[in-house]
Write a protein that holds these residues in place. Sequence first.
Motif, mmCIF file in Angstrom:
data_model
loop_
_atom_site.group_PDB
_atom_site.id
_atom_site.type_symbol
_atom_site.label_atom_id
_atom_site.label_comp_id
_atom_site.label_asym_id
_atom_site.label_seq_id
_atom_site.Cartn_x
_atom_site.Cartn_y
_atom_site.Cartn_z
ATOM 1 N N ARG A 115 0.846 -1.193 0.000
ATOM 2 C CA ARG A 115 0.000 0.000 0.000
ATOM 3 C C ARG A 115 0.885 1.247 0.000
ATOM 4 N N PRO A 151 -3.248 1.288 7.337
ATOM 5 C CA PRO A 151 -3.739 1.471 5.971
ATOM 6 C C PRO A 151 -4.882 2.477 5.909
ATOM 7 N N PRO A 179 -9.709 2.290 1.926
ATOM 8 C CA PRO A 179 -9.434 2.040 0.506
ATOM 9 C C PRO A 179 -10.472 2.676 -0.406
ATOM 10 N N THR A 200 -5.446 2.452 -1.555
ATOM 11 C CA THR A 200 -4.948 1.661 -2.669
ATOM 12 C C THR A 200 -5.717 1.841 -3.979
ATOM 13 N N CYS A 234 -6.188 -5.829 -1.628
ATOM 14 C CA CYS A 234 -7.006 -4.886 -0.869
ATOM 15 C C CYS A 234 -8.468 -5.318 -0.880
ATOM 16 N N GLN A 238 -9.327 -4.007 5.538
ATOM 17 C CA GLN A 238 -9.319 -2.760 4.777
ATOM 18 C C GLN A 238 -10.725 -2.380 4.298
#
Length: 380
Positions: A234, A249, A252, A258, A288, A294
């Motif tokens: 990532r 992270p 998303p 990502t 992902c 995520q």
Amino acid sequence: MTTAPPATDASTRQSLAHGPLGTAMLHIERARRGTGDWRDVHRTLAGTGPLLDGADANLFLGAPAMAFVLHLAADGTDRYAGALHTLDGVVAAHTQQRLATAHARIDAGRRATFAEYDLFRGLTGIGTLLLRRQPHGAELKGVLEYLVRLVEPVTGAAGETLPGWWVGHSPASDKTATPGGHANAGMAHGITGPLALLSLALRAGVTVDGHENAIRRICRWLDQIRQTDSRGLRWPQWISARGVAPALPATPGWCYGTPGLARAQQLAAIVLEDGDRKRMVERALLYCLSNDHQIGQIANRGLCHGFGGLLRTVQRVAEDADDPADFARRFAPITKRFMAAEAPEEAGFLVGRAGAALAFQDAEAGARPQGQWDACLLLT
């Protein structure tokens, strides 16, 4: 952490992000497909009033925003031809003024700002419109030449080397997040917006001196900040003097995380004929999409950081993927999560019901995305 152009009482009606211009895009797409009426488009656009121009106008507000919406409505016909001709002149003059200001800032050695270069408020957004309206015009060439210059390294106060898009302000409302400024990696405010525009322009055959080198420079920077651990591969939202942030992270979405970064780099890999990068970013997105930790961070249906943006981004990546079936297999679970997610409260495009509805129109597994409304998100 993404900030859309402000929508005040005076400008809401001209806001692509929050106002009726965004809703008009939904009516346009429905009319194109025969599931709506062009009269709904005309009614939504009526009463917009004198269009905003000057320093506050951008792809998501005022004259440029109206030009983008009317371009979609024209859809290759002479519909709105007179208004578009007038707006093309307004946007050209606007672009020339903004380019002069940006180059003067660089010449003076001052730091960039989001409002100068980004997709929402800056020259990347204006370039996105020009790529659709005047792809071979002098103004788009000027924007691309500016982006080539923007990514050249600069020297910081302590003599350190910084990315040319390093801004002196914080990424969002938290003024303490990045003391000394930061270099943003996101699609909305960061360097992957310019990366996507440079790549899309090159894909369309529009080039300037230093074009490919600028794309490669951005890609090298993204490689330098790339992170790999048990959660997969990532990219952080930004880097500052404190290092990368945040440690975990990012959600998303299209704007950060990502998916948006993968699409921008996929486009770059295509025009550079870089098969290794293309495979790398496609694998990163597949991981992902398979990672509940995520995906579980997404809380709504919106385009900016919600399931709507994820759906459309995945569709565009799949169109160009080495193995589209890998993405098709993961699409139905995302669609189910979209349906289970909280519906937006506002009616607008970026975080509202209109954008969510646009994204959901092509949500069947394996369906090809129709329309070009997501050009304003630099997905196509």
